[in-house]
Design a protein around this motif. Structure first.
Motif, mmCIF file in Angstrom:
data_model
loop_
_atom_site.group_PDB
_atom_site.id
_atom_site.type_symbol
_atom_site.label_atom_id
_atom_site.label_comp_id
_atom_site.label_asym_id
_atom_site.label_seq_id
_atom_site.Cartn_x
_atom_site.Cartn_y
_atom_site.Cartn_z
ATOM 1 N N VAL A 173 0.819 -1.223 0.000
ATOM 2 C CA VAL A 173 0.000 0.000 0.000
ATOM 3 C C VAL A 173 0.847 1.265 0.000
ATOM 4 O O VAL A 173 0.359 2.344 -0.316
ATOM 5 N N THR A 177 -2.356 4.461 -4.528
ATOM 6 C CA THR A 177 -3.227 5.579 -4.202
ATOM 7 C C THR A 177 -4.124 5.151 -3.042
ATOM 8 O O THR A 177 -4.227 3.966 -2.712
ATOM 9 N N LEU A 178 -4.799 6.107 -2.429
ATOM 10 C CA LEU A 178 -5.685 5.792 -1.318
ATOM 11 C C LEU A 178 -6.794 4.836 -1.752
ATOM 12 O O LEU A 178 -7.114 3.872 -1.040
ATOM 13 N N ASP A 179 -7.376 5.074 -2.925
ATOM 14 C CA ASP A 179 -8.445 4.196 -3.423
ATOM 15 C C ASP A 179 -7.934 2.780 -3.660
ATOM 16 O O ASP A 179 -8.608 1.800 -3.314
ATOM 17 N N ALA A 181 -5.400 1.350 -2.211
ATOM 18 C CA ALA A 181 -5.089 0.749 -0.918
ATOM 19 C C ALA A 181 -6.351 0.223 -0.245
ATOM 20 O O ALA A 181 -6.363 -0.880 0.315
ATOM 21 N N PHE A 182 -7.428 1.011 -0.293
ATOM 22 C CA PHE A 182 -8.686 0.572 0.319
ATOM 23 C C PHE A 182 -9.236 -0.675 -0.380
ATOM 24 O O PHE A 182 -9.771 -1.584 0.261
#
Length: 216
Positions: A173, A177-179, A181-182
Motif C-alpha cells: 500500500v 493511491t488511497l483508493d 489501498a482501500f
C-alpha cells in the motif's frame, strides 16, 4: 541474514555490530566504489532481503551509522540506537553522492532534511535521528540490550501470520493511491481472518488465555 530469514524457527532478526561502529558504508579505497564489484552486488542483495523480509528486521545500532550504514538503518523495520551514536551521509566530502541508499532513506526521512544532509554531508546525533524517525528509540549504551530485549518480547508473542501478511500489505500500500489501498485492504482483511492464527487468536481472546500460534 539469508539463512536466518529462511529458517522457520526464527521469528525475527536483529542486525548489530561487534566493534565501535555499526556500519561505515562502502570501502573508499581508490576506485573501489565506482566499480561493479562482488561486494556491491552483495550490498544490494542485503537491502533487498531486508525489504522483502516477511519477518521483522531490527537494527541494534551500537555505534556510528554512516553512508551505507545509515541506509541500512533506514531499510530495517525498526531501530534502537545508543545515545552517543552519530549518523550521516558524508559522500559529498569525497566527490560522491549516496545514490544506492537514497530509495531507502527517502521512505523515512523528510525530503528537505534528507536533501540537506546529502548535500552538506554533515553528521547528526542520535536525538536528531530519533526526531527524524530514523530510529525508534535512543538509550544509553548500558541500557541498549534491555531495550532491544523489551522490543523483541513485544513482537514474539504476536501472531507470525499477522506479521508476515501485514508486512506484505504495508509494502504494497506504500506505493498505491488511497483508493487502490482501500480496495486491496478490504479484500485482505477477511482473508487474514480465515488463517489458523486468526482463529486461534479469537478463540484465545474469548477463552481468556494466551494464544498458541502456529504461524499458519
Amino acid at each position: 541474514l539469508e539463512s536466518a530469514l529462511a529458517d522457520p524457527a526464527v521469528r525475527l532478526v536483529v542486525l548489530t555490530n561487534n566493534g565501535t561502529t555499526f556500519c561505515a558504508g562502502a570501502d573508499l579505497k581508490a576506485g573501489a566504489v565506482g566499480q561493479r564489484t562482488e561486494g556491491n552486488r552483495h550490498f544490494v542483495e542485503i537491502f533487498e532481503m531486508i525489504l522483502q523480509s516477511e519477518k521483522p528486521v531490527i537494527a541494534r545500532v551500537a555505534g556510528n551509522a554512516m553512508a551505507g550504514g545509515l541506509g541500512l538503518v533506514c531499510a530495517c523495520d525498526m531501530a534502537v540506537a545508543v545515545s552517543n551514536a552519530r549518523f550521516g551521509v558524508p559522500e559529498t566530502r569525497v566527490g560522491l553522492f549516496p545514490m544506492m541508499i537514497l530509495p531507502y532513506m527517502m521512505r523515512i526521512i523528510p525530503r528537505r532534511r534528507l536533501l540537506e544532509m546529502c548535500i552538506t554531508g554533515e553528521l547528526f546525533d542520535a536525538e536528531e535521528a530519533l526526531a527524524l524517525d530514523i530510529v525508534n528509540y535512543v538509550v544509553p549504551a548500558a541500557e541498549l540490550d534491555a531495550k532491544v530485549d523489551l522490543l523483541l518480547a513485544r513482537i514474539v508473542d504476536k501472531s507470525p501470520t499477522a506479521i508476515r501478511i501485514g508486512k506484505q500489505m504495508f509494502r504494497a500500500v506504500e506505493d498505491m493511491t488511497l483508493d487502490q489501498a482501500f480496495e486491496l485492504t478490504q479484500v485482505m482483511l477477511p482473508r487474514m481472518a480465515q488463517s489458523q492464527d486468526a482463529k486461534e487468536g479469537f478463540a484465545a481472546f474469548n477463552e481468556k488465555r494466551a494464544p498458541r500460534w502456529t504461524g499458519r
